[in-house]
Each structure stands twice: as structure tokens, then as C-alpha cells.
Design an enzyme around this catalytic site. Structure first.
Site, PDB file in Angstrom:
ATOM      1  N   CYS A 131     -72.663  -7.289   0.081  1.00 21.98           N
ATOM      2  CA  CYS A 131     -73.766  -7.237   1.031  1.00 21.98           C
ATOM      3  C   CYS A 131     -74.234  -8.658   1.281  1.00 21.98           C
ATOM      4  CB  CYS A 131     -74.904  -6.401   0.466  1.00 21.98           C
ATOM      5  SG  CYS A 131     -75.444  -6.967  -1.149  1.00 21.98           S
ATOM      6  N   GLY A 249     -56.558  -0.921  -3.859  1.00 28.60           N
ATOM      7  CA  GLY A 249     -56.042  -1.881  -2.888  1.00 28.60           C
ATOM      8  C   GLY A 249     -54.609  -1.511  -2.544  1.00 28.60           C
TER       9      GLY A 249
HETATM   10  C1  LIG Z   1     -62.555   2.182   6.946  1.00 33.11           C
HETATM   11  C2  LIG Z   1     -62.993   1.632   5.624  1.00 33.11           C
HETATM   12  C3  LIG Z   1     -64.324   1.743   5.243  1.00 33.11           C
HETATM   13  C4  LIG Z   1     -64.755   1.243   4.006  1.00 33.11           C
HETATM   14  N1  LIG Z   1     -66.060   1.398   3.627  1.00 33.11           N
HETATM   15  C5  LIG Z   1     -66.464   0.991   2.388  1.00 33.11           C
HETATM   16  C6  LIG Z   1     -67.795   1.251   1.938  1.00 33.11           C
HETATM   17  O1  LIG Z   1     -68.606   1.863   2.627  1.00 33.11           O
HETATM   18  N2  LIG Z   1     -68.132   0.801   0.700  1.00 33.11           N
HETATM   19  C7  LIG Z   1     -67.259   0.160  -0.124  1.00 33.11           C
HETATM   20  O2  LIG Z   1     -67.625  -0.196  -1.255  1.00 33.11           O
HETATM   21  N3  LIG Z   1     -65.977  -0.092   0.277  1.00 33.11           N
HETATM   22  C8  LIG Z   1     -65.574   0.317   1.506  1.00 33.11           C
HETATM   23  N4  LIG Z   1     -64.274   0.108   1.899  1.00 33.11           N
HETATM   24  C9  LIG Z   1     -63.326  -0.580   0.995  1.00 33.11           C
HETATM   25  C10 LIG Z   1     -62.478   0.429   0.192  1.00 33.11           C
HETATM   26  O3  LIG Z   1     -63.290   1.252  -0.607  1.00 33.11           O
HETATM   27  C11 LIG Z   1     -61.433  -0.288  -0.681  1.00 33.11           C
HETATM   28  O4  LIG Z   1     -62.089  -1.122  -1.597  1.00 33.11           O
HETATM   29  C12 LIG Z   1     -60.449  -1.135   0.138  1.00 33.11           C
HETATM   30  O5  LIG Z   1     -60.172  -0.535   1.383  1.00 33.11           O
HETATM   31  C13 LIG Z   1     -59.128  -1.384  -0.601  1.00 33.11           C
HETATM   32  O6  LIG Z   1     -58.434  -0.176  -0.827  1.00 33.11           O
HETATM   33  P1  LIG Z   1     -57.263   0.378   0.161  1.00 33.11           P
HETATM   34  O7  LIG Z   1     -56.368  -0.786   0.449  1.00 33.11           O
HETATM   35  O8  LIG Z   1     -56.587   1.474  -0.618  1.00 33.11           O
HETATM   36  O9  LIG Z   1     -57.948   0.894   1.383  1.00 33.11           O
HETATM   37  C14 LIG Z   1     -63.825   0.600   3.141  1.00 33.11           C
HETATM   38  C15 LIG Z   1     -62.487   0.483   3.551  1.00 33.11           C
HETATM   39  C16 LIG Z   1     -62.057   0.988   4.764  1.00 33.11           C
HETATM   40  C17 LIG Z   1     -60.606   0.859   5.152  1.00 33.11           C
END
Ligand SMILES: Cc1cc2nc3c(=O)[nH]c(=O)nc-3n(C[C@H](O)[C@H](O)[C@H](O)COP(=O)(O)O)c2cc1C
Length: 309
Positions: A131, A249
Site C-alpha cells: 500500500c 507466483g
Molecule cells: C488480478 C489480480 C488481482 C490481485 N489482487 C490482489 C489483492 O487484492 N491483494 C493482494 O494481496 N494481492 C493481489 N494480487 C496478487 C496475487 O495475490 C499474487 O500475489 C500474485 O499474482 C502472484 O501470484 P500468481 O503469479 O500465481 O498470480 C492480485 C493479482 C492479480 C493477477
């Protein structure tokens, strides 16, 4: 052979080590038509703030060669609507819930954690510290996010821990020089676990229009493209921490999830890939069971940090 996938993530009992990444699974309901979401180790909900947030205007989500770039801007229903409209479904299903929270000061985080605990809104708290540091610009020393300043990570963690008896997971940003410093700061502040990684900062430009692809210009990169970075960060952090790690990730398969576990993660979260394959988290639970069977391992905890070198 009976296999145990049960793990304890900083005080949170999970029937298996698989959850979903905040913001990619909303509040769970839509995914329950694809599989029984109570079968997950936990459901992690979209970041909740004190008031509802509309997020950024579109375009705010675009595909990249191996993932996606998003600048959703933390759109969410706000904590009160979550408690009233979303929580009853998750509780009725019997889900274990990780309540992800997002605020603008330590006090806001403390308030959110307190409210979740008081209303039975979560079984653990995950604090998204990506944030803006509007709280005290002077202590930020040029950093724009709380998660980018270890001292602030420590202070925010202390504030949240003081406000709740629920396990507190601190979600870290990869957009730092050394993520180990942030992880150590979270541990010093009393965190029960750390979650890593959040998205990597990125941007794209449409050369024809010369305009940025995202309305916010800058966004967060997620998906398979970031997996090697995330595995390395989990491995780095695991060497320096006593508290457990929730790794994420780019996880798409059980084999991807095993990379995180072998690198030192006690549990894993599936994020962006659920947009492509909504049943992936359940398939990963099954795949971890198969992996343990194939390798003659009765308890998945034996594999945490078990990379052979
Ligand atoms: C569309 C989208 C929205 C996300 N919103 C949040 C969120 O509200 N809070 C948070 O802590 N992380 C948020 N993230 C991050 C994911 O929780 C995660 O840490 C990140 O995408 C890595 O994982 P991945 O590669 O499997 O997506 C968001 C990611 C994406 C793609």
C-alpha cells in the site's frame, strides 16, 4: 499408503497446503460451481479495505507472453459488505478463510484485523502491505510502498499483531533490493508467517497509439513469467526465517507447487492461473498427494525445504 497433506501455517491448521492468491478468487462463490472450494487448505479472499473501493478505470488487465499485467487498484466490496454478503457462504461451506486486508495506516490495518476477528470473518489475517506509504512520508525515505521499507513493515506488523489473536501473515513485495530484509522485519514485528510474492512492477506501451496499455500506466506482473523469481525469493527467505512461508507466483501445476515447497514454503497459493483453469487448485491438491505417493513420502511436511543440493 496413507498420505498426510496437513500443514500448520503459523498457527493456521490447513487440511492441505493449497490456497488461492488474494484477488484472483474474489470471495470464492463463483469458483464453487467448478469444484467444492471447502476442499482447499484455505480460501484467501480479495484484499478488504474499510470502505468499498472502485479500483482503477479500464483497461486494467492485459495478457502478457507468460502471464498478465494488472492494475485493478484493489477494487473490493469493503469489509462490512464482505461480512454481511460474502462471509455467510464461505462459513456455510465450512471453508478455512485467510482474510486479506489493505489499509492506509497501521490503525486501519489494526481496525480491519479486529473487525474480522470479532465477526468470525477469517481464521487468519494476511496483510497486503503493498500500500502507498501515505502515513508518514518522511520515514519512507523515497519508498512509495510500506512493503518496500523494512522499518515500516515491522511497525505495521506490530500494530496488526497487537489488534488480533488470529495468526497474522505479512504479504511481501518483490519490488525491493533484498526481500530477506522485509521478511526479517515482519518476523521481528511478530508475524506468524510471510506470504510471497506479490506482483512485480511492470508496464506496456502500445506503439501505434503511443499510449500506455494500462490506464494506470504501471501495473503488476503475475503468472508463469514470475515463477523463477518467486521460487528464488522463497528459497532466500527460508534460509533466514524461523516462521513459515506461504509461497506464490506463477503456480499452475502440482509440479510448480512442489518447487515452492522444496524451496522452503510450508503452503502455496495459486493465483493468475485460475483465470485460465478454474479447477487448478483442486488438481494441485490431488497432484501433491500423487507426488508424495510416487516418492514414498507419508507426510508432506517432510518435503518443506528439502531441495537436494
Ligand atoms: C488480478 C489480480 C488481482 C490481485 N489482487 C490482489 C489483492 O487484492 N491483494 C493482494 O494481496 N494481492 C493481489 N494480487 C496478487 C496475487 O495475490 C499474487 O500475489 C500474485 O499474482 C502472484 O501470484 P500468481 O503469479 O500465481 O498470480 C492480485 C493479482 C492479480 C493477477
Amino acid at each position: 499408503m496413507s498420505i498426510s497433506l496437513r500443514v500448520n501455517l503459523g498457527g493456521l491448521e490447513m487440511k492441505n497446503p493449497v490456497t488461492v492468491a488474494s484477488g484472483t478468487f474474489a470471495y470464492g462463490e463463483e469458483y464453487d460451481q467448478y469444484f467444492d472450494i471447502s476442499q482447499l487448505g484455505a480460501v484467501t479472499v480479495k484484499s478488504l479495505s474499510l470502505r468499498p473501493r472502485a479500483g482503477n478505470p479500464p483497461p486494467r488487465l492485459v495478457e502478457t507472453p507468460a502471464g498478465m499485467l494488472n492494475a485493478i487498484g484493489l477494487q473490493n466490496v469493503g469489509i462490512e459488505a464482505y461480512l454481511k454478503d460474502k462471509l455467510p457462504f464461505l462459513r456455510k461451506k465450512g471453508c478455512t478463510i485467510i482474510g486479506n486486508i489493505y489499509g492506509h495506516s497501521p490503525e486501519e490495518y489494526a481496525q480491519l484485523a479486529q473487525r474480522l476477528e470479532a465477526e468470525g470473518g477469517a481464521d487468519a489475517i494476511e496483510a497486503n502491505l503493498s500500500c502507498p506509504n501515505v502515513h508518514d512520508a518522511r520515514t519512507a525515505r523515497g519508498c512509495s510502498l510500506v512493503a518496500q521499507n523494512p522499518e515500516l513493515v515491522r511497525q505495521y506488523t506490530v500494530a496488526i499483531k497487537t489488534a488480533t489473536r488470529l495468526p497474522v501473515f505479512v504479504k511481501l513485495s518483490p519490488n525491493v533490493v533484498d526481500i530477506v530484509e522485509s521478511a526479517v522485519a515482519a518476523q521481528e514485528g511478530g508475524a506468524d508467517a510471510v506470504s510471497l510474492i506479490n506482483t512485480l512492477l511492470g508496464m506496456g506501451i502500445n506503439p501505434e497509439t503511443r499510449r500506455p496499455i494500462l490506464s494506470n500506466i504501471v501495473g503488476g506482473l503475475s503468472g508463469p513469467a514470475i515463477r523463477p523469481v518467486a521460487v528464488k525469493m522463497v528459497w532466500d527467505v527460508a534460509k533466514h526465517l524461523k516462521i513459515p512461508i506461504l509461497g506464490m507466483g506463477g503456480i499452475c501445476t502440482a509440479s510448480d507447487a512442489m518447487q515452492f515447497i522444496l524451496a522452503g514454503a510450508r503452503a502455496v497459493a495459486v493465483g493468475s492461473y485460475v483465470f485460465r483453469e478454474p479447477t487448478a487448485p483442486m488438481k494441485i491438491v490431488q497432484g501433491l498427494d500423487d507426488y508424495c505417493r510416487r516418492h514414498g513420502v507419508a507426510d508432506i511436511n517432510q518435503l518443506v525445504g528439502a531441495m537436494a543440493v
